[in-house]
Design a protein around this motif. Structure first.
Motif, short mmCIF file in Angstrom:
data_model
loop_
_atom_site.label_atom_id
_atom_site.label_comp_id
_atom_site.label_asym_id
_atom_site.label_seq_id
_atom_site.Cartn_x
_atom_site.Cartn_y
_atom_site.Cartn_z
N HIS A 170 4.92 8.71 -5.21
CA HIS A 170 4.21 9.08 -3.99
C HIS A 170 4.61 10.50 -3.63
O HIS A 170 5.78 10.79 -3.38
CB HIS A 170 4.55 8.13 -2.84
N TRP A 173 2.26 7.85 6.63
CA TRP A 173 0.81 8.00 6.56
C TRP A 173 0.43 9.31 7.25
O TRP A 173 0.78 9.52 8.41
CB TRP A 173 0.11 6.86 7.31
N HIS A 195 -3.69 10.31 -1.78
CA HIS A 195 -3.26 9.22 -0.89
C HIS A 195 -4.27 9.12 0.25
O HIS A 195 -5.30 9.80 0.23
CB HIS A 195 -1.82 9.47 -0.39
N HIS A 196 -3.97 8.27 1.25
CA HIS A 196 -4.96 8.03 2.31
C HIS A 196 -5.37 9.30 3.07
O HIS A 196 -6.43 9.36 3.67
CB HIS A 196 -4.44 7.03 3.35
N TYR A 234 -3.44 6.96 -8.91
CA TYR A 234 -3.72 6.26 -7.65
C TYR A 234 -4.75 7.11 -6.93
O TYR A 234 -4.49 8.29 -6.65
CB TYR A 234 -2.40 6.16 -6.87
N ASP A 251 -5.79 1.22 -3.87
CA ASP A 251 -5.04 0.64 -2.75
C ASP A 251 -6.02 -0.03 -1.78
O ASP A 251 -7.05 0.55 -1.45
CB ASP A 251 -4.29 1.77 -2.05
N ALA A 274 -5.20 -0.66 1.34
CA ALA A 274 -4.85 -0.31 2.73
C ALA A 274 -5.80 0.73 3.30
O ALA A 274 -6.25 1.64 2.59
CB ALA A 274 -3.43 0.21 2.79
N GLU A 282 5.73 -5.56 -0.12
CA GLU A 282 6.18 -4.25 -0.62
C GLU A 282 7.70 -4.20 -0.68
O GLU A 282 8.30 -3.13 -0.73
CB GLU A 282 5.65 -3.14 0.29
N TRP A 327 7.65 5.01 1.22
CA TRP A 327 7.00 5.39 -0.04
C TRP A 327 7.15 6.88 -0.33
O TRP A 327 7.12 7.30 -1.47
CB TRP A 327 5.51 5.02 0.01
C1 FUL Z 1 0.09 0.79 0.76
C2 FUL Z 1 -0.14 2.20 1.31
O1 FUL Z 1 -0.64 2.18 2.62
C3 FUL Z 1 1.20 2.87 1.23
O2 FUL Z 1 1.19 4.14 1.80
C4 FUL Z 1 1.60 2.95 -0.24
O3 FUL Z 1 0.74 3.81 -0.92
C5 FUL Z 1 1.61 1.56 -0.86
C6 FUL Z 1 1.86 1.55 -2.33
O4 FUL Z 1 0.40 0.90 -0.61
O5 FUL Z 1 -0.93 -0.05 0.91
#
Ligand code: FUL
Length: 754
Positions: A78, A89, A127-128, A173, A246, A248, A288, A347
């Motif tokens: 990450h 985040w 990432h997000h 990712y 992901d 999320a 997690e 992360w």
């Molecule tokens: C989650 C994410 O929201 C976290 O930030 C991270 O990437 C993790 C592996 O998955 O759902």
């Protein structure tokens, strides 16, 4: 029998066929397949419980899933603006200049992964927050707008080169959630654009692709953006072995839908070896924290056909795929779990001093439970702001690799007698068990010490079948059961107390269909007596246990030291003498006050280091008579609840006088006291104060003034011995000075000694 012929048979006939096949299995002991194996098998209306179980035993991994399982231990990285903002985040509105990376050493990442024995790395290409780590043609929100190499850097390119150099597979990712595309005014996420036929990749002037493949999909703006980016990632960075989606979403907008089936078409064409996480390829283990299930089947029941599904919900329950669960499904699908957790608290990298790093015991324990529990271990190592893995993380990876090698690199059954198919290293040999011969024996040329045993089913060809098994060792002329366990699948690592033997016996106790084994091996893990911690818990009871890792982020509830040291015993004394083999064995908390407990762990006759704790008066009958103010969650009773994590905290700026008055219940002789400050806050440390005594709680006598130093940096319990002991029923602690000039006083625990 093929699947289609099976389908046409009515259910009663199906059952008879099944019984006949199972019954005739002895004669056809090499025939373990009753019909065609597949990655997904439909459950028919007329299927019986037995035929569903038999179908489940014919669900097998795809080539990509099998390779993912065989990778076993893989890395997550990450990295992004969060590394610099120290947030978990981001919000998507970060200025790209926050990604102020001056150095990058992806070779160092790969060396550390290699040392740990990791086979693949998955990086957060996006990432997000929507910031991209590669030179995408389709956005300016990424490295191209950051100071890193004057906007010309490409993290993915660097990593891909290092992966090639060190022989590590690469995965990407790509977060479907994209806050930048949600928040900026021209953002594409949920912009309610029309679904029209679009060509992927969309040509960009001056940036041609070497790969000339094109696709046509009927998609909206965000799906097009996503597909264009997938195209870049899958064609310009060498072979991609995993695509990680992901589930999320910090935020959503405009009812944005994801056309996953189109994404999948593109992935299949451009990265045929990539397993897809979060969809039908591999699944999230459901937490997690590095927690694992005792029984992890990879044949998952689905209500819809996972080969055509767009949306995959998280599977988080404890019972995912027991036989009862299978009955609820309409499709049976092979889908291995990835056990994903971080080596650090969080992360993303934050800092060296506060952000805890898992220790080697912890990582090795998760490795054994996840890889040895039919799942893939995905461990995150977040690079720091220097573009490197931090030293602590590197050390843990190295030590973990050494432990894995030393333990699992040596097979103690190498020269044993037993079924050759299971003892060789050839992955293409397997053993179909006989229906009434479900016991396997392995005889070694000489006695060996073992405490680990691995079993692998031939999942590639025959799926997962064993549901209960036991391992025995021949000890003193008799079989002794070492361990009883449940399913096996790709791999089961059995952990048990060390035993010296020259004969082992594996008993298959229950199964879904005739078991087909691929490999077995015996190992020895060099255990060491763990460091112990003694504490007095509620009601004055004393407990002794191996020290738990101080890793506060998502603790998985397992005690690694105990897991790794099966067969360990703890002995203790309460008379001040050093403990040894013949001291009392600790089996459950005991009541003890006014003295010193000394304890050590013994494993394989090896004695560990002595832990020691002096205990004062029991606090069962104590009462708080009075105290200056307190915050709501920090009542004065918390300073004698035997729990160092809770504390009394007086209100800032309210009292002129800070004090607590306690009733000890009986008149008692006191010679010392201990002040334990809270360890989680750095305020309220009492540097200086006075202890008073009283027989009636009305008339007080000054006993002594105490002083403690360096409490903020070292907030540990401090003992103060009175010059002269005294008898009292009530005690008052009056605060004179608080460290750092605060006006709130805090006490996690107070102890008085006879
Ligand atoms: C989650 C994410 O929201 C976290 O930030 C991270 O990437 C993790 C592996 O998955 O759902």
């Amino acid at each position: 029998m093929t699947k289609s012929t099976f389908k046409k048979v009515p259910s009663i006939l199906k059952l008879l066929t099944l019984l006949f096949l199972i019954g005739s299995c002895k004669e056809e002991s090499k025939k373990a397949l009753f019909y065609t194996t597949q990655n997904t098998i439909k459950i028919d209306e007329d299927d019986s419980r037995d035929s569903i179980i038999l179908k489940a035993a014919h669900v097998v991994p795809t080539k990509n899933q099998m390779n993912a399982l065989k990778d076993e231990f893989i890395a997550f990285v990450h990295f992004g603006p969060n590394t610099f903002t120290k947030l978990e985040w981001g919000n998507g509105m970060e200025d790209p200049s926050v990604f102020n990376l001056k150095n990058l050493d992806t070779d160092q990442w790969c060396r550390a992964m290699k040392d740990a024995g990791m086979k693949k790395v998955i990086i957060t290409a996006k990432h997000h927050d929507g910031f991209v780590l590669w030179q995408s043609r389709y956005t300016k929100h990424g490295v191209m707008s950051s100071p890193f190499q004057n906007g010309e850097g490409d993290i993915l390119k660097e990593l891909s080169k290092s992966c090639e150099k060190y022989g590590i597979k690469l995965g990407v990712y790509l977060s479907p959630a994209d806050l930048y595309q949600i928040e900026n005014k021209d953002g594409l996420y949920g912009n309610l654009s029309e679904y029209t036929v679009r060509t992927i990749p969309r040509p960009v002037e001056g940036r041609p692709f070497e790969n000339k493949t094109t696709f046509e999909f009927k998609v909206d703006d965000y799906n097009e953006y996503f597909l264009n980016q997938l195209f870049e990632l899958l064609t310009e960075y060498g072979p991609i072995d995993e695509v990680w989606f992901d589930g999320a979403h910090p935020k959503r907008k405009g009812g944005q839908q994801y056309k996953y089936r189109d994404w999948k078409k593109l992935i299949t064409a451009l990265a045929p070896n990539a397993v897809v996480f979060g969809k039908e390829g591999t699944r999230w283990c459901g937490n997690e924290a590095g927690a694992t299930r005792e029984t992890e089947w990879n044949i998952i029941p689905y209500a819809e056909d996972p080969r055509t599904m767009n949306l995959f919900a998280d599977i988080t329950g404890e019972d995912v795929a027991s036989v009862d669960k299978l009955m609820e499904g309409k499709y049976l699908h092979y889908q291995p779990a990835e056990t994903n957790t971080s080596i650090r608290e969080g992360w993303f990298y934050r800092n060296e001093d506060e952000q805890k790093v898992r220790n080697t015991d912890d990582v090795f324990d998760i490795y054994e439970r996840s890889v040895g529990g039919n799942s893939i271990f995905l461990l995150n190592i977040p690079p720091n702001r220097e573009g490197k893995f931090s030293d602590k993380d590197v050390t843990v990876l190295k030590e973990t690799g050494i432990r894995i090698n030393e333990t699992y690199g040596i097979d103690l059954l190498e020269n044993a007698k037993g079924p050759a198919e299971l003892l060789d290293t050839d992955e293409d040999t397997f053993l179909v068990l006989d229906n009434d011969e479900l016991t396997l024996e392995f005889t070694l040329p000489k006695e060996v010490k073992i405490n680990r045993f691995t079993i692998q089913e031939d999942v590639k060809r025959h799926g997962e079948r064993i549901s209960r098994h036991a391992l025995d060792a021949w000890v003193d002329g008799a079989w002794q059961e070492l361990v009883l366990s449940t399913n096996v699948g790709y791999k089961r690592i059995l952990r048990f107390p060390e035993v010296t033997t020259n004969k082992l016996r594996l008993r298959i106790l229950d199964f879904r269909a005739i078991p087909v084994l691929q490999n077995v091996a015996a190992h020895y893990y060099k255990t060491r007596p763990p460091v112990l911690e003694i504490e007095r818990i509620k009601n004055g009871m004393v407990s002794i246990a191996p020290v738990m890792a101080d890793f506060k982020w998502n603790p998985n509830g397992e005690n690694p030291a105990e897991n790794l040291n099966k067969g360990m015993k703890i002995v203790y004394t309460t008379n001040g003498e050093e403990p040894n083999e013949s001291s009392t064995v600790f089996s459950k908390p005991f009541s003890f006050a006014n003295g010193t407990v000394k304890a050590l762990a013994i494993i394989n006759q090896e004695l560990g280091s002595v832990a020691e704790l002096s205990l004062g008066l029991q606090k069962n009958n104590w009462k708080a008579v009075k105290a200056s103010s307190n915050y709501e969650d920090h009542h004065v009773n918390l300073l004698f609840d035997e729990n160092k994590d809770s504390y009394w905290l007086s209100k800032e700026g309210v009292d002129e006088d800070q004090y607590v008055t306690l009733d000890l219940g009986d008149e008692t002789e006191i010679s010392a006291f201990k002040y334990t400050p809270p360890s989680t806050i750095s305020t309220g440390m009492i540097e200086k104060g006075i202890i008073y005594s009283s027989m009636d709680g009305i008339h007080w006598q000054v006993e002594e003034t105490f002083e403690f130093g360096n409490l903020i940096n070292n907030p540990t319990g401090r003992l103060f011995k009175f010059k002269k002991s005294f008898s009292t029923r009530y005690v008052k602690l009056q605060v004179i000075e608080i460290a750092g000039g605060n006006s709130s006083a805090a006490i996690a625990e107070l102890d008085f000694f006879k």
